[in-house]
Design an enzyme around this catalytic site. Structure first.
Site, PDB file in Angstrom:
ATOM      1  CB  ALA A  11      28.493 -34.562  -1.458  1.00  0.00           C
ATOM      2  CG  ASP A  43      32.471 -35.922  -1.606  1.00  0.00           C
ATOM      3  OD1 ASP A  43      33.027 -36.052  -2.711  1.00  0.00           O
ATOM      4  OD2 ASP A  43      31.503 -36.617  -1.237  1.00  0.00           O
TER       5      ASP A  43
END
Ligand code: MRU
Length: 350
Positions: A46, A235
């Site tokens: 991420a 994420d």
């Protein structure tokens, strides 16, 4: 190790799909190449996606000779939309695109030349901040790591996945660098094996003792061996503390609860999405079935097998002990601690 950097008008990144057998770096000044690298997980994780997205905007606009600021701003929007369609789940990607877009929105009195410079400065700032956030997460998180400690982790959260030294993995390496006796069980992380291919590679390079396990071994390890804590990345984190992370994270959280093992999530605040009230509202990417049936070139299921392959799952917040951010350690009730954490500076525990 720098997994991604800006060098003289180009983005240079390591092709993570080739690891651990080949260390190949790609250099590009083409947004299409960068977008494809994100889609195919050559660049992944991420925070690294946020950094890549920001550089992508600069790549797409740096040679554009526009008459008006509006034209430049339209070009930024178009490239942001292209990048936004690569992968839907990691919050950091959208967060970085929003920061890049706001450069045009907030500086309407400036010339296009000035905005070009501001876009590059913003992308470099996003990268620098990510590096600093990784270091702060490592520092705060290391406080909860006992000495000695056996840690279990899932997926890859190290330098490869970020603009710095990692999130969950930064906690592991910081505790190790502090002299704590650390050993790590790494889930293989089916189907793309980020744990087996990437985390073991990174931890071995640092000299940290690592034992690779298949994902379905985690319960037995917690039952039979002493695991002191689990630490994973994220994420996207919803406003109530539900955590979206690599598929299989939810399984690990349930197993940890069953065995009384603390379950920590580590992520910068750029991963938090206050717009999603709970994890059920977060878009979950579904991957190509071929990654399951023919992963790494060998067919492992009959032709025509129906496959469901979400890239991520949702860990409900009651399973989470604490969320380690660059602003400190957020504890339940997360609905409150996340908000106060976002309001505060880097002051420690909330
Ligand atoms: O599909 P990936 O490999 O991009 O998924 C990555 C993860 O799920 C990581 O755990 C997460 O991005 C945190 S990275 C610091």
């Amino acid at each position: 190790m720098k997994s991604i950097e800006w060098i003289g008008g180009k983005v240079r990144f390591i092709d993570q799909t080739k690891l651990p057998t080949e260390e190949i770096f790609i250099e590009t000044d083409d947004l299409a190449v960068l977008s494809d690298a994100i889609r195919t997980l050559k660049i992944r994780g991420a925070p690294a996606l946020g950094v890549a997205a920001a550089y992508g905007i600069v790549l797409a606009t740096q040679h554009l000779r526009t008459e008006t600021l509006q034209e430049l701003s339209d070009a930024v929007d178009r490239s942001a939309s292209q990048i936004a369609h690569t992968r839907p789940t990691a919050r950091n990607l959208f967060w970085a695109l929003e920061r890049m877009r706001s450069v045009c929105r907030l500086n309407t009195q400036e010339s296009a030349t000035q905005i070009h410079q501001r876009l590059l400065d913003e992308a470099l700032a996003i990268h620098t901040e990510d590096r600093e956030m990784c270091a702060a997460i490592g520092m705060y998180g290391a406080e909860v790591v006992p000495d000695p400690a056996v840690i279990l982790t899932h997926c890859n959260t190290g330098a490869l996945a970020t603009g710095g030294e990692g999130t969950a993995q930064s906690i592991i390496t910081t505790a190790f660098d502090q002299g704590k006796k650390i050993s790590v069980y790494v889930d293989e992380t089916r189907p793309l094996l980020q744990g087996a291919r990437l985390t073991t590679w990174e931890l071995q390079k640092k000299g940290i003792p690592v034992t690779l396990i298949t994902d379905n071994t985690a319960a037995f390890v917690m039952a039979r061996k002493k695991v002191d804590l689990v630490v994973v990345g994220a994420d996207r984190i919803a406003a109530n503390g539900d955590v979206v992370n690599k598929v299989g994270t939810y399984n690990v959280a349930i197993i940890a609860k069953e065995h009384g093992v603390p379950f920590y999530v580590a992520a910068p605040t750029s991963t938090i999405d206050l717009g999603s009230e709970h994890g059920g509202l977060i878009p979950i990417e579904e991957r190509d079935p071929i990654e399951v049936t023919e992963g790494f070139g060998r067919r492992t299921a009959p032709e025509g097998t129906n496959v469901y392959s979400p890239a991520f799952d949702v860990t409900p917040h009651p399973l989470i002990t604490a969320i380690v951010t660059e602003r400190g350690i957020l504890r339940p009730p997360f609905f409150d601690s996340i908000r106060s954490g976002l309001r505060r500076g880097n002051e420690g525990a909330v």
